[in-house]
Design a protein around this motif. Structure first.
Motif, PDB file in Angstrom:
ATOM      1  N   MET A   1      -0.128  16.855 -13.194  1.00 25.70           N
ATOM      2  CA  MET A   1       0.926  16.187 -11.906  1.00 25.70           C
ATOM      3  C   MET A   1      -0.104  14.750 -11.072  1.00 25.70           C
ATOM      4  N   SER A   2       0.879  15.175  -9.796  1.00 26.45           N
ATOM      5  CA  SER A   2       0.836  13.411  -9.103  1.00 26.45           C
ATOM      6  C   SER A   2       0.865  14.474  -7.809  1.00 26.45           C
ATOM      7  N   GLY A   3       0.156  13.387  -6.961  1.00 22.74           N
ATOM      8  CA  GLY A   3       0.313  13.320  -5.230  1.00 22.74           C
ATOM      9  C   GLY A   3       0.582  11.619  -4.417  1.00 22.74           C
ATOM     10  N   LYS A   4       1.067  11.998  -3.972  1.00 18.44           N
ATOM     11  CA  LYS A   4       1.001  10.322  -3.083  1.00 18.44           C
ATOM     12  C   LYS A   4      -0.162  10.790  -1.780  1.00 18.44           C
ATOM     13  N   TYR A   5      -0.555   8.976  -2.216  1.00 24.07           N
ATOM     14  CA  TYR A   5      -2.101   9.062  -1.183  1.00 24.07           C
ATOM     15  C   TYR A   5      -2.713   7.448  -0.450  1.00 24.07           C
ATOM     16  N   ILE A   6      -3.126   7.222   0.563  1.00 26.59           N
ATOM     17  CA  ILE A   6      -3.462   6.392   1.023  1.00 26.59           C
ATOM     18  C   ILE A   6      -4.875   5.949   0.791  1.00 26.59           C
ATOM     19  N   VAL A   7      -5.186   4.805  -1.149  1.00 22.65           N
ATOM     20  CA  VAL A   7      -6.404   4.251  -0.680  1.00 22.65           C
ATOM     21  C   VAL A   7      -6.645   3.425  -0.094  1.00 22.65           C
ATOM     22  N   VAL A   8      -7.798   3.237   0.570  1.00 24.79           N
ATOM     23  CA  VAL A   8      -8.091   2.097   1.891  1.00 24.79           C
ATOM     24  C   VAL A   8      -9.957   1.556   0.654  1.00 24.79           C
ATOM     25  N   PHE A   9     -10.261   0.343   0.958  1.00 20.34           N
ATOM     26  CA  PHE A   9     -11.272  -0.140   0.154  1.00 20.34           C
ATOM     27  C   PHE A   9     -11.852  -0.689   1.720  1.00 20.34           C
TER      28      PHE A   9
ATOM     29  N   VAL B   1      -9.450  -4.994  -5.091  1.00 26.29           N
ATOM     30  CA  VAL B   1      -7.846  -3.777  -4.692  1.00 26.29           C
ATOM     31  C   VAL B   1      -6.433  -3.977  -6.220  1.00 26.29           C
ATOM     32  N   ASP B   2      -6.506  -5.551  -6.553  1.00 29.97           N
ATOM     33  CA  ASP B   2      -5.478  -5.487  -7.700  1.00 29.97           C
ATOM     34  C   ASP B   2      -6.208  -4.989  -8.754  1.00 29.97           C
ATOM     35  N   LYS B   3      -7.574  -5.070  -9.380  1.00 32.84           N
ATOM     36  CA  LYS B   3      -7.748  -4.358 -10.511  1.00 32.84           C
ATOM     37  C   LYS B   3      -7.217  -2.324 -10.215  1.00 32.84           C
ATOM     38  N   PHE B   4      -7.291  -2.069  -9.264  1.00 34.70           N
ATOM     39  CA  PHE B   4      -7.670   0.024  -8.929  1.00 34.70           C
ATOM     40  C   PHE B   4      -5.897  -0.223  -9.109  1.00 34.70           C
ATOM     41  N   ALA B   5      -4.629  -0.845  -8.391  1.00 33.29           N
ATOM     42  CA  ALA B   5      -4.148  -0.919  -8.264  1.00 33.29           C
ATOM     43  C   ALA B   5      -2.832  -0.445  -9.791  1.00 33.29           C
ATOM     44  N   LYS B   6      -3.374  -1.812 -10.659  1.00 30.11           N
ATOM     45  CA  LYS B   6      -2.993  -1.878 -11.803  1.00 30.11           C
ATOM     46  C   LYS B   6      -3.406  -0.476 -12.640  1.00 30.11           C
TER      47      LYS B   6
ATOM     48  N   GLN C   1       3.002   0.521  -1.632  1.00 24.42           N
ATOM     49  CA  GLN C   1       3.145  -0.244  -0.604  1.00 24.42           C
ATOM     50  C   GLN C   1       1.936  -0.794  -1.288  1.00 24.42           C
ATOM     51  N   ARG C   2       1.558  -2.534  -0.470  1.00 25.08           N
ATOM     52  CA  ARG C   2      -0.073  -2.545  -0.421  1.00 25.08           C
ATOM     53  C   ARG C   2      -0.104  -2.633   1.230  1.00 25.08           C
ATOM     54  N   TYR C   3      -1.880  -2.798   1.383  1.00 22.16           N
ATOM     55  CA  TYR C   3      -1.874  -2.899   2.478  1.00 22.16           C
ATOM     56  C   TYR C   3      -2.680  -4.805   2.431  1.00 22.16           C
ATOM     57  N   ASP C   4      -2.987  -5.040   3.463  1.00 26.05           N
ATOM     58  CA  ASP C   4      -3.770  -6.642   3.576  1.00 26.05           C
ATOM     59  C   ASP C   4      -4.620  -7.138   4.641  1.00 26.05           C
ATOM     60  N   THR C   5      -3.410  -6.101   5.855  1.00 27.77           N
ATOM     61  CA  THR C   5      -3.457  -7.081   7.426  1.00 27.77           C
ATOM     62  C   THR C   5      -4.453  -6.017   7.725  1.00 27.77           C
ATOM     63  N   VAL C   6      -3.926  -5.310   8.461  1.00 28.83           N
ATOM     64  CA  VAL C   6      -5.258  -4.435   8.741  1.00 28.83           C
ATOM     65  C   VAL C   6      -6.103  -3.587   8.574  1.00 28.83           C
ATOM     66  N   LEU C   7      -6.246  -3.492   6.975  1.00 30.51           N
ATOM     67  CA  LEU C   7      -7.021  -2.941   6.603  1.00 30.51           C
ATOM     68  C   LEU C   7      -6.543  -2.878   4.907  1.00 30.51           C
ATOM     69  N   LYS C   8      -7.800  -2.875   3.728  1.00 30.71           N
ATOM     70  CA  LYS C   8      -7.559  -3.592   2.526  1.00 30.71           C
ATOM     71  C   LYS C   8      -6.976  -2.562   1.325  1.00 30.71           C
ATOM     72  N   GLY C   9      -5.983  -1.933   1.067  1.00 29.13           N
ATOM     73  CA  GLY C   9      -5.284  -0.776   0.239  1.00 29.13           C
ATOM     74  C   GLY C   9      -4.392  -0.610  -0.144  1.00 29.13           C
ATOM     75  N   PHE C  10      -3.447   0.508  -0.927  1.00 25.17           N
ATOM     76  CA  PHE C  10      -2.235   0.852  -0.709  1.00 25.17           C
ATOM     77  C   PHE C  10      -2.368   2.353  -0.728  1.00 25.17           C
ATOM     78  N   SER C  11      -0.758   2.173  -1.181  1.00 28.86           N
ATOM     79  CA  SER C  11      -0.851   3.886  -1.017  1.00 28.86           C
ATOM     80  C   SER C  11      -0.030   3.719  -2.228  1.00 28.86           C
ATOM     81  N   ALA C  12      -0.384   5.062  -3.061  1.00 29.79           N
ATOM     82  CA  ALA C  12       0.277   5.325  -4.336  1.00 29.79           C
ATOM     83  C   ALA C  12       0.529   7.182  -4.935  1.00 29.79           C
ATOM     84  N   SER C  13       1.589   7.296  -5.626  1.00 28.29           N
ATOM     85  CA  SER C  13       1.366   8.351  -6.329  1.00 28.29           C
ATOM     86  C   SER C  13       0.402   8.329  -7.749  1.00 28.29           C
TER      87      SER C  13
END
Length: 75
Positions: free
Chosen positions: A1-9, A18-23, A34-46
């Motif tokens: 099972m998976s959930g949707k999360y926002i991961v902030v570095f 960040v790219d390594k964790f996304a891969k 979605q990737r975030y790189d302006t206000v914060l560093k991170g991504f949203s993911a299942s």
């Protein structure tokens, strides 16, 4: 099972990390939405539950926080 999360570095983490964790999310059965790189560093993911536990072990070192992704409204 998976959930949707926002991961902030943390601010000192470079984009390569960040790219390594996304891969890693993708290679463990998840999907980066979605990737975030302006206000914060991170991504949203299942993220599959099994990989989420591994990802949470980096909280405090390179990851600032992981939180459930949900709808936000304003009044």
């Amino acid at each position: 099972m998976s959930g949707k999360y926002i991961v902030v570095f943390k601010d000192n983490v470079d984009q390569t990390q960040v790219d390594k964790f996304a891969k890693d999310v993708a290679s463990n059965g998840g999907t980066v939405n979605q990737r975030y790189d302006t206000v914060l560093k991170g991504f949203s993911a299942s993220i599959p539950d099994a990989y989420l536990q591994q990802l949470q072990s980096f909280t405090g070192s390179v990851i600032d926080y992981i939180e459930p992704d949900s709808m936000v409204t304003t009044q």
